[in-house]
Scaffold this motif. Sequence first.
Motif, PDB file in Angstrom:
ATOM      1  N   SER A 190       0.863  -1.182   0.000  1.00  0.00           N
ATOM      2  CA  SER A 190       0.000   0.000   0.000  1.00  0.00           C
ATOM      3  C   SER A 190       0.899   1.233   0.000  1.00  0.00           C
ATOM      4  O   SER A 190       2.133   1.124  -0.013  1.00  0.00           O
ATOM      5  N   LEU A 191       0.287   2.388   0.070  1.00  0.00           N
ATOM      6  CA  LEU A 191       1.069   3.624   0.134  1.00  0.00           C
ATOM      7  C   LEU A 191       1.933   3.676   1.391  1.00  0.00           C
ATOM      8  O   LEU A 191       2.918   4.409   1.437  1.00  0.00           O
ATOM      9  N   GLN A 192       1.606   2.893   2.395  1.00  0.00           N
ATOM     10  CA  GLN A 192       2.403   2.853   3.619  1.00  0.00           C
ATOM     11  C   GLN A 192       3.770   2.207   3.399  1.00  0.00           C
ATOM     12  O   GLN A 192       4.657   2.318   4.248  1.00  0.00           O
ATOM     13  N   ASN A 193       3.966   1.552   2.270  1.00  0.00           N
ATOM     14  CA  ASN A 193       5.250   0.946   1.916  1.00  0.00           C
ATOM     15  C   ASN A 193       6.115   1.859   1.054  1.00  0.00           C
ATOM     16  O   ASN A 193       7.242   1.512   0.704  1.00  0.00           O
ATOM     17  N   VAL A 194       5.598   3.021   0.708  1.00  0.00           N
ATOM     18  CA  VAL A 194       6.315   3.958  -0.158  1.00  0.00           C
ATOM     19  C   VAL A 194       7.458   4.600   0.625  1.00  0.00           C
ATOM     20  O   VAL A 194       7.268   5.084   1.741  1.00  0.00           O
TER      21      VAL A 194
END
Length: 126
Positions: A67-71
């Motif tokens: 998800s964007l939390q892995n960016v």
Amino acid sequence: METLHHEQAPKAVGPYAQAIVAGNLVFCSGQTPLNPATMQIEATTIEDQTRQVLHNLGIVLSVKGLSLQNVVKTTVFLKNFADFARMNAVYADVFGTHRPARTTVEVSRLPLDALVEIECIAALQG
């Protein structure tokens, strides 16, 4: 290297992949605010276009369960830097407390006359 493709993300409008996995990193091509269902830019405000772009990136990342939390890094391309504060407010809302590294630049023109395009690099879990 592994090429990623998600049917629910906007199709590439050129000879490039939606994303590439190299090592433990996912390199996502820049996303514009295309509605994946119509392949048209329907949003007219910088806020709505930014939200659509981040949604599209999230779809691409979901191929690998991310998800964007892995960016870890984004690059934001703005057609008009006067839109920075409004784009930034949506960006902050969508990312929440997660704060990836970021570069933001103004460009003279974006594909399909979009107001914003964002690319990102994400880290695979594990």
